[in-house]
Design a protein around this motif. Structure first.
Motif, PDB file in Angstrom:
ATOM      1  N   LEU A 142      -0.861  -0.399  -6.977  1.00  0.00           N
ATOM      2  CA  LEU A 142      -0.018   0.823  -6.337  1.00  0.00           C
ATOM      3  C   LEU A 142      -0.260   2.147  -6.124  1.00  0.00           C
ATOM      4  O   LEU A 142      -0.247   2.534  -5.039  1.00  0.00           O
ATOM      5  CB  LEU A 142       0.679   0.025  -5.662  1.00  0.00           C
ATOM      6  CG  LEU A 142       1.456  -1.679  -5.454  1.00  0.00           C
ATOM      7  CD1 LEU A 142       2.321  -2.120  -5.767  1.00  0.00           C
ATOM      8  CD2 LEU A 142       0.061  -2.137  -4.750  1.00  0.00           C
ATOM      9  N   SER A 243      -8.837  -3.289   4.072  1.00  0.00           N
ATOM     10  CA  SER A 243      -7.916  -2.576   2.450  1.00  0.00           C
ATOM     11  C   SER A 243      -6.548  -2.963   2.477  1.00  0.00           C
ATOM     12  O   SER A 243      -5.799  -2.970   1.951  1.00  0.00           O
ATOM     13  CB  SER A 243      -8.117  -1.456   2.400  1.00  0.00           C
ATOM     14  OG  SER A 243      -9.477  -0.563   2.460  1.00  0.00           O
ATOM     15  N   SER A 247      -3.939  -4.442  -0.668  1.00  0.00           N
ATOM     16  CA  SER A 247      -2.997  -4.114  -1.433  1.00  0.00           C
ATOM     17  C   SER A 247      -1.778  -4.853  -1.070  1.00  0.00           C
ATOM     18  O   SER A 247      -0.439  -5.263  -1.640  1.00  0.00           O
ATOM     19  CB  SER A 247      -2.402  -2.547  -0.450  1.00  0.00           C
ATOM     20  OG  SER A 247      -3.256  -1.316  -0.328  1.00  0.00           O
ATOM     21  N   TYR A 248      -1.785  -6.242   0.054  1.00  0.00           N
ATOM     22  CA  TYR A 248      -0.890  -7.141   0.374  1.00  0.00           C
ATOM     23  C   TYR A 248      -1.077  -8.011  -1.358  1.00  0.00           C
ATOM     24  O   TYR A 248      -0.719  -8.285  -2.269  1.00  0.00           O
ATOM     25  CB  TYR A 248      -1.378  -8.364   1.004  1.00  0.00           C
ATOM     26  CG  TYR A 248      -0.816  -8.094   2.319  1.00  0.00           C
ATOM     27  CD1 TYR A 248      -0.658  -6.913   2.742  1.00  0.00           C
ATOM     28  CD2 TYR A 248      -1.879  -7.839   3.403  1.00  0.00           C
ATOM     29  CE1 TYR A 248       0.263  -6.261   4.194  1.00  0.00           C
ATOM     30  CE2 TYR A 248      -1.409  -7.415   4.555  1.00  0.00           C
ATOM     31  CZ  TYR A 248      -0.500  -6.839   5.052  1.00  0.00           C
ATOM     32  OH  TYR A 248      -0.082  -5.942   6.189  1.00  0.00           O
TER      33      TYR A 248
END
Length: 383
Positions: A142, A243, A247-248
């Protein structure tokens, strides 16, 4: 608990994850700068995987001559050198040379933490400490795109991102000289004859478990690397929304590993690994046939598999941990090369949706190996 082992391992995997994931956001800018095709650009990652495979195998021999801390320092120095080279490379062929040395260094930095956490944790907390270790990779996943975006905003040049990323291995190298590590690190004490005997006895079960893990890792990377493409081609989402689903995936993965860090599950390793891989297979099916959010949720279901596997492996081979983890890292690198080539070919032939579904083959193979290990090798540890 040997806390210096735990702390330096967590720091190492944070550096590993940050360096590993910094290349993705910069990839389009790098190709544009050097004016290379997609196929040529893919060599950046392919060479890293190939050299990671070489490095993981070579570590077995290095760890017989040097202690683990010395090998880790060598990896950190190599990574500093490689990031500097990536930042200043004037030509694409020079960039590829440093991409190769980058993979060599990453192979070392990714291997040592798995060994040190296993050695530094009590039997009761090993599963939690290993889950915490791999949560650091999720945190780094992240952080990396945020770092790339931030440096790009300030400096306006992709080269500066690699230069700033050098601070991570520099900090790791500096911390490795902290006094808390003095006299804690020793090299393997096996004589050549003992090593040969151990290898003859344990080679097949070690490779078997390494492959079992590699099939699950291939499933994980198949999802994370193809999810955005799937969202764009099947659901017609734009790049930003696609995108977001990636990220999830990483957020779910971080939550899954965080859960196993905080909670000690009393079920056997075999039961937990089976639950993880079966749930991941279900997430893929639900994601393709119901809603793609289930594909992102696959990050949660696959999250504990890696640390649980390391915990199992360290319990099976406590005296030969350096060797089995090096096998594990090497087979991971090899499997990822096979996966990317296979999924890419399937995508070209029958589309991304069917390519995602074909990834269930990795799930099935891992499931079968988890539950056949004790029958094949007559070992009951994971029962």
């Amino acid at each position: 608990m040997v806390w210096p082992f735990i702390i330096i391992s967590y720091a190492s995997l944070l550096v590993y994850g940050l360096s590993d994931n910094i290349r993705g956001p910069l990839f389009p800018e790098i190709m544009k700068h050097f004016a290379v095709s997609d196929s040529m650009g893919s060599l950046i990652f392919a060479l890293g995987n190939i050299s990671g495979l070489i490095s993981s195998y070579a570590c077995r021999h290095l760890l017989r001559r040097y202690d683990r801390l010395t090998v880790l320092r060598g990896g950190a120095i190599g990574l500093i050198f490689s990031l500097l080279g990536l930042a200043i490379a004037p030509y694409f062929w020079v960039f590829l040379i440093f991409a190769f040395t980058f993979g060599l260094s990453q192979g070392v930095i990714g291997l040592i933490p798995n060994v040190l956490v296993s050695l530094g944790s009590s039997a009761h907390r090993k599963q939690q400490m290993l889950s915490g270790l791999h949560t650091m990779y999720g945190v780094a996943s992240l952080m990396a795109p945020l770092l790339a975006a931030g440096v790009e905003l300030v400096a306006g040049n992709w080269r500066w991102t690699f230069a700033v990323a050098m601070l991570a291995p520099i900090s790791l190298l500096a911390y490795s000289f902290h006094g808390s590590h003095k006299n804690l690190h020793t090299r393997s004490t096996f004589t050549p004859e003992e090593h040969k005997a151990h290898k003859a006895k344990n080679f097949k079960p070690q490779i078997f478990l390494a492959l079992m893990l590699s099939f699950a890792v291939a499933t994980e990377l198949m999802l994370s690397s193809r999810l955005a493409l799937y969202m764009q081609r099947v659901w017609n989402y734009d790049m930003e929304t696609s995108s977001l689903y990636v990220s999830y995936f990483f957020i779910f993965m971080m939550l899954g590993r965080g859960l196993f860090t905080l909670v000690h599950f009393r079920q056997s390793a075999r039961f937990l690994l089976t639950t993880s891989i079966v749930s991941t297979g279900a997430a893929i099916l639900l994601g393709v046939y119901i809603h793609p959010l289930f594909l992102a949720f696959g990050g949660f279901t696959i999250a504990p598999f890696y640390p649980l596997s390391i915990s199992w492996i360290s319990s099976e081979f406590p005296q030969d941990l350096d060797t089995v983890v090096s096998y594990m890292m090497a087979t991971d690198s090899l499997m990822l090369i096979v996966m990317h080539l296979a999924i890419g070919k399937v995508t070209d032939l029958i589309g991304i949706q069917n390519a995602i579904l074909s990834g269930l083959g990795f799930v099935v193979l891992s499931f079968v190996m988890i539950n056949s290990y004790r029958f094949i090798f007559h070992r009951e540890t994971a029962k």
